[in-house]
Design a protein around this motif. Structure first.
Motif, PDB file in Angstrom:
ATOM      1  N   LYS A 177       0.870  -1.248  -0.022  1.00 20.93           N
ATOM      2  CA  LYS A 177      -0.280   0.045   0.002  1.00 20.93           C
ATOM      3  C   LYS A 177       0.852   1.067  -0.063  1.00 20.93           C
ATOM      4  CE  LYS A 177      -3.782  -2.224   1.413  1.00 20.93           C
ATOM      5  NZ  LYS A 177      -4.671  -2.623   0.426  1.00 20.93           N
ATOM      6  N   ALA A 178       2.175   1.168  -0.196  1.00 23.50           N
ATOM      7  CA  ALA A 178       2.969   2.225   0.155  1.00 23.50           C
ATOM      8  C   ALA A 178       3.018   3.167  -1.395  1.00 23.50           C
ATOM      9  CB  ALA A 178       4.437   1.747   0.681  1.00 23.50           C
ATOM     10  N   ASP A 179       3.349   4.199  -1.347  1.00 22.72           N
ATOM     11  CA  ASP A 179       3.677   4.946  -2.612  1.00 22.72           C
ATOM     12  C   ASP A 179       5.060   4.728  -3.219  1.00 22.72           C
ATOM     13  OD1 ASP A 179       5.802   6.776  -1.447  1.00 22.72           O
ATOM     14  OD2 ASP A 179       4.004   7.896  -0.388  1.00 22.72           O
ATOM     15  N   ARG A 180       5.081   5.060  -4.421  1.00 21.78           N
ATOM     16  CA  ARG A 180       6.168   4.713  -5.083  1.00 21.78           C
ATOM     17  C   ARG A 180       7.481   5.097  -4.699  1.00 21.78           C
ATOM     18  NH1 ARG A 180       4.847   5.460 -11.094  1.00 21.78           N
ATOM     19  NH2 ARG A 180       3.754   3.636 -10.582  1.00 21.78           N
ATOM     20  N   SER A 181       7.547   6.161  -4.160  1.00 23.22           N
ATOM     21  CA  SER A 181       8.825   7.004  -3.555  1.00 23.22           C
ATOM     22  C   SER A 181       9.235   6.287  -2.530  1.00 23.22           C
ATOM     23  CB  SER A 181       8.305   8.290  -3.067  1.00 23.22           C
ATOM     24  OG  SER A 181       9.560   9.138  -2.362  1.00 23.22           O
ATOM     25  N   THR A 182       8.087   5.758  -1.517  1.00 28.86           N
ATOM     26  CA  THR A 182       8.731   4.876  -0.325  1.00 28.86           C
ATOM     27  C   THR A 182       9.354   3.633  -0.642  1.00 28.86           C
ATOM     28  OG1 THR A 182       6.916   6.135   1.104  1.00 28.86           O
ATOM     29  CG2 THR A 182       7.863   3.986   1.926  1.00 28.86           C
ATOM     30  N   ILE A 183       8.451   3.012  -1.541  1.00 27.95           N
ATOM     31  CA  ILE A 183       9.268   1.850  -2.105  1.00 27.95           C
ATOM     32  C   ILE A 183      10.550   1.747  -2.510  1.00 27.95           C
ATOM     33  CG2 ILE A 183       8.964  -0.036  -3.849  1.00 27.95           C
ATOM     34  CD1 ILE A 183       5.794   0.388  -3.513  1.00 27.95           C
TER      35      ILE A 183
END
Length: 121
Positions: free
Chosen positions: A83-89
């Motif tokens: 469920k994380a955003d792409r930046s966090t991933i």
């Protein structure tokens, strides 16, 4: 536990001796071990929202000694990053690669690729 490990390095006098620095380093590693052990103890929670969030995983990866727990941390990646955003991933991938946590990096990269597949026309 993670918060305590994050704050511990700041608890040093103005001119710390090498012994103090070494003890502080070992204390942080011990707290990381405790945090990972706690997550491993709750293996039934892996794959559930209660297991670990992306932010918590990233916080763990910023701590000294996290690389030693690569296999255990990689098990948390799926749901934590789903469920994380792409930046966090991508931050998780970057940090894991920097630490040499190959299993975490691979798991996070797989989640990132799945996200790209979902966005594809």
């Amino acid at each position: 536990i993670v918060e305590a490990a994050e704050r511990l390095p700041a608890l040093v006098c103005e001119n710390p001796t090498p012994d103090i620095l070494e003890h502080r380093k070992e204390a942080v590693k011990s707290l990381v071990e405790c945090a990972v052990a706690r997550l491993e103890k709750n293996k039934s929670l892996i794959g559930t929202p209660a297991a670990c969030s992306a932010e918590e995983l990233l916080r763990l990866l910023r701590l000294h000694g996290a690389a030693a727990h690569d296999p255990a941390l990689s098990q948390l990646c799926g749901y934590a990053l789903e469920k994380a955003d792409r930046s966090t991933i991508l931050q998780v991938v970057h940090r894991a690669c920097t630490l040499g946590c190959e299993s975490v990096a691979q798991a996070a990269a797989a989640v990132a690729l799945q996200g790209l597949d979902k966005d594809a026309p």
